[in-house]
Design an enzyme around this catalytic site. Structure first.
Site, PDB file in Angstrom:
ATOM      1  N   ARG A 137      19.858  -7.320   4.463  1.00 55.88           N
ATOM      2  CA  ARG A 137      18.635  -6.605   4.815  1.00 55.88           C
ATOM      3  C   ARG A 137      18.079  -7.152   6.125  1.00 55.88           C
ATOM      4  O   ARG A 137      17.955  -8.355   6.315  1.00 55.88           O
ATOM      5  CB  ARG A 137      17.592  -6.763   3.703  1.00 55.88           C
ATOM      6  CG  ARG A 137      16.183  -6.289   4.038  1.00 55.88           C
ATOM      7  CD  ARG A 137      16.091  -4.779   4.142  1.00 55.88           C
ATOM      8  NE  ARG A 137      14.775  -4.379   4.597  1.00 55.88           N
ATOM      9  CZ  ARG A 137      13.736  -4.122   3.800  1.00 55.88           C
ATOM     10  NH1 ARG A 137      13.867  -4.244   2.486  1.00 55.88           N
ATOM     11  NH2 ARG A 137      12.582  -3.747   4.304  1.00 55.88           N
TER      12      ARG A 137
ATOM     13  N   PHE B 155      17.967   8.344   1.055  1.00 53.69           N
ATOM     14  CA  PHE B 155      17.943   7.133   0.234  1.00 53.69           C
ATOM     15  C   PHE B 155      18.482   7.403  -1.162  1.00 53.69           C
ATOM     16  O   PHE B 155      18.431   8.524  -1.666  1.00 53.69           O
ATOM     17  CB  PHE B 155      16.502   6.609   0.098  1.00 53.69           C
ATOM     18  CG  PHE B 155      16.051   5.729   1.218  1.00 53.69           C
ATOM     19  CD1 PHE B 155      16.124   4.350   1.110  1.00 53.69           C
ATOM     20  CD2 PHE B 155      15.550   6.277   2.383  1.00 53.69           C
ATOM     21  CE1 PHE B 155      15.707   3.534   2.143  1.00 53.69           C
ATOM     22  CE2 PHE B 155      15.126   5.469   3.416  1.00 53.69           C
ATOM     23  CZ  PHE B 155      15.203   4.091   3.300  1.00 53.69           C
TER      24      PHE B 155
ATOM     25  N   ASP C 268       0.892 -11.084   2.427  1.00 56.79           N
ATOM     26  CA  ASP C 268       2.254 -10.529   2.361  1.00 56.79           C
ATOM     27  C   ASP C 268       2.475  -9.546   1.219  1.00 56.79           C
ATOM     28  O   ASP C 268       3.543  -8.934   1.148  1.00 56.79           O
ATOM     29  CB  ASP C 268       3.265 -11.673   2.214  1.00 56.79           C
ATOM     30  CG  ASP C 268       3.191 -12.660   3.360  1.00 56.79           C
ATOM     31  OD1 ASP C 268       3.161 -12.209   4.514  1.00 56.79           O
ATOM     32  OD2 ASP C 268       3.157 -13.870   3.084  1.00 56.79           O
ATOM     33  N   LEU C 269       1.501  -9.389   0.333  1.00 58.59           N
ATOM     34  CA  LEU C 269       1.772  -8.640  -0.891  1.00 58.59           C
ATOM     35  C   LEU C 269       0.537  -7.919  -1.388  1.00 58.59           C
ATOM     36  O   LEU C 269      -0.569  -8.494  -1.380  1.00 58.59           O
ATOM     37  CB  LEU C 269       2.267  -9.622  -1.970  1.00 58.59           C
ATOM     38  CG  LEU C 269       2.606  -9.056  -3.342  1.00 58.59           C
ATOM     39  CD1 LEU C 269       3.731  -8.043  -3.267  1.00 58.59           C
ATOM     40  CD2 LEU C 269       2.961 -10.202  -4.292  1.00 58.59           C
TER      41      LEU C 269
ATOM     42  N   PHE D 125       9.687   9.463  -4.984  1.00 62.51           N
ATOM     43  CA  PHE D 125      10.860   8.622  -5.223  1.00 62.51           C
ATOM     44  C   PHE D 125      10.499   7.356  -5.996  1.00 62.51           C
ATOM     45  O   PHE D 125      11.390   6.651  -6.487  1.00 62.51           O
ATOM     46  CB  PHE D 125      11.556   8.268  -3.898  1.00 62.51           C
ATOM     47  CG  PHE D 125      10.703   7.519  -2.912  1.00 62.51           C
ATOM     48  CD1 PHE D 125      10.620   6.137  -2.945  1.00 62.51           C
ATOM     49  CD2 PHE D 125       9.987   8.191  -1.924  1.00 62.51           C
ATOM     50  CE1 PHE D 125       9.849   5.434  -2.033  1.00 62.51           C
ATOM     51  CE2 PHE D 125       9.214   7.507  -1.004  1.00 62.51           C
ATOM     52  CZ  PHE D 125       9.134   6.134  -1.062  1.00 62.51           C
TER      53      PHE D 125
ATOM     54  N   PRO E 161      13.946  10.447   3.410  1.00 65.03           N
ATOM     55  CA  PRO E 161      13.222   9.285   3.938  1.00 65.03           C
ATOM     56  C   PRO E 161      11.715   9.520   3.975  1.00 65.03           C
ATOM     57  O   PRO E 161      11.248  10.646   4.150  1.00 65.03           O
ATOM     58  CB  PRO E 161      13.786   9.120   5.360  1.00 65.03           C
ATOM     59  CG  PRO E 161      15.087   9.825   5.343  1.00 65.03           C
ATOM     60  CD  PRO E 161      14.931  10.967   4.381  1.00 65.03           C
TER      61      PRO E 161
ATOM     62  N   GLU F  58      17.483  -9.270  -1.273  1.00 63.46           N
ATOM     63  CA  GLU F  58      17.642  -8.333  -0.155  1.00 63.46           C
ATOM     64  C   GLU F  58      18.455  -8.961   0.961  1.00 63.46           C
ATOM     65  O   GLU F  58      19.358  -8.331   1.529  1.00 63.46           O
ATOM     66  CB  GLU F  58      16.270  -7.922   0.379  1.00 63.46           C
ATOM     67  CG  GLU F  58      15.463  -7.048  -0.560  1.00 63.46           C
ATOM     68  CD  GLU F  58      14.069  -6.789  -0.012  1.00 63.46           C
ATOM     69  OE1 GLU F  58      13.468  -5.775  -0.386  1.00 63.46           O
ATOM     70  OE2 GLU F  58      13.569  -7.619   0.782  1.00 63.46           O
TER      71      GLU F  58
ATOM     72  N   GLU G 205       2.419 -33.303 -13.418  1.00 62.37           N
ATOM     73  CA  GLU G 205       2.472 -31.886 -13.080  1.00 62.37           C
ATOM     74  C   GLU G 205       3.887 -31.336 -13.235  1.00 62.37           C
ATOM     75  O   GLU G 205       4.075 -30.206 -13.703  1.00 62.37           O
ATOM     76  CB  GLU G 205       1.990 -31.679 -11.639  1.00 62.37           C
ATOM     77  CG  GLU G 205       0.507 -31.920 -11.417  1.00 62.37           C
ATOM     78  CD  GLU G 205       0.172 -33.366 -11.107  1.00 62.37           C
ATOM     79  OE1 GLU G 205      -0.939 -33.618 -10.593  1.00 62.37           O
ATOM     80  OE2 GLU G 205       1.005 -34.262 -11.384  1.00 62.37           O
TER      81      GLU G 205
ATOM     82  N   THR H 169      16.847  10.806  -2.331  1.00 66.48           N
ATOM     83  CA  THR H 169      15.545  11.258  -1.820  1.00 66.48           C
ATOM     84  C   THR H 169      15.547  11.248  -0.303  1.00 66.48           C
ATOM     85  O   THR H 169      16.293  10.494   0.338  1.00 66.48           O
ATOM     86  CB  THR H 169      14.412  10.348  -2.321  1.00 66.48           C
ATOM     87  OG1 THR H 169      14.602   9.021  -1.802  1.00 66.48           O
ATOM     88  CG2 THR H 169      14.380  10.293  -3.836  1.00 66.48           C
TER      89      THR H 169
ATOM     90  N   ARG I 164      17.683   0.638   5.562  1.00 65.03           N
ATOM     91  CA  ARG I 164      17.863  -0.693   4.978  1.00 65.03           C
ATOM     92  C   ARG I 164      19.015  -0.679   3.985  1.00 65.03           C
ATOM     93  O   ARG I 164      19.262   0.336   3.318  1.00 65.03           O
ATOM     94  CB  ARG I 164      16.582  -1.162   4.298  1.00 65.03           C
ATOM     95  CG  ARG I 164      16.147  -0.307   3.122  1.00 65.03           C
ATOM     96  CD  ARG I 164      14.659  -0.239   2.979  1.00 65.03           C
ATOM     97  NE  ARG I 164      14.059   0.601   3.999  1.00 65.03           N
ATOM     98  CZ  ARG I 164      12.774   0.944   4.022  1.00 65.03           C
ATOM     99  NH1 ARG I 164      11.963   0.499   3.106  1.00 65.03           N
ATOM    100  NH2 ARG I 164      12.287   1.712   4.966  1.00 65.03           N
TER     101      ARG I 164
ATOM    102  N   ASP J  75      10.774  -3.612  -4.006  1.00 70.63           N
ATOM    103  CA  ASP J  75       9.323  -3.720  -3.882  1.00 70.63           C
ATOM    104  C   ASP J  75       8.682  -3.881  -5.255  1.00 70.63           C
ATOM    105  O   ASP J  75       9.058  -3.188  -6.216  1.00 70.63           O
ATOM    106  CB  ASP J  75       8.734  -2.469  -3.214  1.00 70.63           C
ATOM    107  CG  ASP J  75       9.092  -2.363  -1.750  1.00 70.63           C
ATOM    108  OD1 ASP J  75       9.099  -3.407  -1.069  1.00 70.63           O
ATOM    109  OD2 ASP J  75       9.359  -1.247  -1.282  1.00 70.63           O
TER     110      ASP J  75
END
Length: 284
Positions: free
Chosen positions: A207, A178, A234-235, A247, A169, A202, A79, A167, A216, A221
């Site tokens: 962060r 931001f 998580d995603l 934005f 927030p 980050e 592998e 931009t 932040r 992202d």
């Protein structure tokens, strides 16, 4: 590199390599024969039209690269051989969009009658779009540092960077404005691996994840990854609610105006225009 159209195949079958891979000491010491099968995904139209070797992937060079790599490196598992060799091939040969790689081990120490043992993987380049933002400290410096970290990552190629825009927030938390933008990358990382790589960048910029939609130093992202829809704990891909975030859409319309949202089918310029019409009406 990444291409949706690189679907032509160059096949290598039964490449014999004597190398030293295996869990047991006698395997790494004495070595054994391995056989390699590879399917190289590329676009051979120009090579075929011009009859020019430099327009294609030279399968002879690939065979020598595979042989040298397998003899210069030692892995315990098939592998690991398949994973590391496929990655090395994709990084070495720029015309490769993807490949299938099979490592056969017909003399594996199983001590039972068998025909063959092999591990087969499919790996390739992926295109992703990343939103970038900052509203703490030196915003521009945090963003430039983040972009540089991605640029030097061994499994990421930075393709395009949008202009950065100021931009307001999003999300109702009182905070500074931001600086936002978007990036286009090509990567050998899978979605969760890419997410982890972005978190490391980050974190290097200090962060802290304390308040949702809060201030932040650096925010990275994943907006899109190829044209997939993906969801885990998580995603989520595409990024949730991006069609309501100017934005995100403004930078995306700059670097990828014709890219279509995989769910709605709308282009980035189309989504931005619809958002501006909608918010303009609401404001009136």
């Amino acid at each position: 590199m990444y291409s949706e159209w690189a679907k032509d195949e160059i096949r290598i079958e039964g490449l014999e390599v004597f190398a030293h891979h295996g869990v047991y000491q006698e395997e790494t010491k004495n070595g054994q024969y391995f056989y390699v099968n590879a399917v190289l995904y590329t676009d051979v139209r120009r090579a075929g039209s011009e009859d020019a070797l430099e327009r294609t992937v030279n399968y002879g060079t690939v065979c020598h690269f595979i042989t040298d790599w397998m003899q210069e490196n030692t892995c315990l598992l098939l592998e690991a051989v398949a994973q590391r060799l496929s990655q090395a091939l994709l990084l070495e040969f720029g015309a490769l969009a993807a490949l299938e790689l099979e490592i056969q081990k017909p003399h594996a120490p199983i001590r039972l009658p068998f025909g063959n043992v092999s591990v087969k993987v499919r790996r390739g380049w992926h295109r992703a779009y990343i939103a970038v933002g900052s509203n703490l400290g030196d915003r521009k410096s945090h963003i430039l540092s983040g972009i540089l970290a991605l640029k030097v990552h061994p499994l990421i190629v930075l393709k395009r960077v949008s202009e950065m825009i100021v931009t307001r927030p999003y999300g109702g938390v009182e905070q500074e404005d931001f600086l936002n933008g978007a990036l286009e990358i090509e990567t050998l990382l899978e979605p969760e691996e890419l997410l982890e790589a972005l978190h490391q960048v980050e974190n290097a910029e200090g962060r802290e994840r304390t308040v949702r939609w809060g201030p932040r130093t650096l925010d990275l992202d994943i907006l899109f990854y190829d044209r997939i829809c993906y969801e885990s704990e998580d995603l989520a891909i595409p990024h949730v609610d991006l069609e309501n975030r100017d934005f995100v859409l403004k930078p995306m319309a700059e670097i990828a105006p014709c890219f279509r949202h995989p769910v709605s089918g709308r282009t980035m310029t189309g989504l931005l225009r619809e958002l501006e019409e909608r918010t303009g009406k609401e404001g009136g």
